[in-house]
Write a protein that holds these residues in place. Structure first.
Motif, short mmCIF file in Angstrom:
data_model
loop_
_atom_site.label_atom_id
_atom_site.label_comp_id
_atom_site.label_asym_id
_atom_site.label_seq_id
_atom_site.Cartn_x
_atom_site.Cartn_y
_atom_site.Cartn_z
N ALA A 96 0.83 -1.21 0.00
CA ALA A 96 0.00 0.00 0.00
C ALA A 96 0.86 1.26 0.00
CB ALA A 96 -0.98 -0.02 1.16
N ALA A 97 1.90 1.25 -0.82
CA ALA A 97 2.86 2.35 -0.87
C ALA A 97 2.49 3.42 -1.90
CB ALA A 97 4.25 1.81 -1.18
N ILE A 98 1.42 3.19 -2.67
CA ILE A 98 1.02 4.12 -3.72
C ILE A 98 -0.32 4.74 -3.35
CG2 ILE A 98 0.38 4.35 -6.15
CD1 ILE A 98 2.10 1.79 -6.63
N VAL A 99 -0.39 6.05 -3.46
CA VAL A 99 -1.64 6.78 -3.20
C VAL A 99 -1.96 7.64 -4.40
CG1 VAL A 99 -2.79 8.48 -1.74
CG2 VAL A 99 -1.26 6.80 -0.71
N LEU A 100 -3.19 7.50 -4.90
CA LEU A 100 -3.67 8.33 -5.99
C LEU A 100 -4.75 9.23 -5.45
CD1 LEU A 100 -3.93 9.15 -8.97
CD2 LEU A 100 -5.50 7.23 -9.27
N GLU A 101 -4.47 10.53 -5.46
CA GLU A 101 -5.45 11.52 -5.02
C GLU A 101 -6.04 12.16 -6.26
OE1 GLU A 101 -3.98 14.31 -2.10
OE2 GLU A 101 -2.57 12.80 -1.37
N GLU A 102 -7.32 11.89 -6.49
CA GLU A 102 -7.97 12.44 -7.66
C GLU A 102 -8.75 13.68 -7.26
OE1 GLU A 102 -9.46 9.60 -10.63
OE2 GLU A 102 -9.10 8.09 -9.10
N VAL A 103 -8.59 14.72 -8.05
CA VAL A 103 -9.28 15.97 -7.81
C VAL A 103 -10.48 16.04 -8.73
CG1 VAL A 103 -9.05 18.47 -7.86
CG2 VAL A 103 -7.10 17.06 -7.20
#
Length: 66
Positions: free
Chosen positions: A57-64
């Protein structure tokens, strides 16, 4: 925007297999390297998949929302 936590990364390489345009790995230890923090919209499905597949779980995608 994509962020990675190199301290959490376990070097499985799933991200690179799914989205090599966005992720790479350091040669010395296989830890994830983020190539593109704001990938084009066409790559977002693969970035989401990479985040889902990441065992650490080292990747985070923050979508705006636009």
């Amino acid at each position: 925007m994509v962020t990675v936590d190199q301290d959490r990364c376990c070097a499985s390489g799933q991200c690179v297999l799914v989205a090599p345009e966005v992720f790479d790995q350091r040669e010395e230890d296989g830890i994830v390297v983020l190539l593109v923090a704001e990938p084009e919209s066409g790559l977002l499905p693969r970035v989401r998949e990479a985040a889902t597949l990441c065992p650490a779980a080292a990747i985070v995608l923050e979508e705006v929302a636009s």
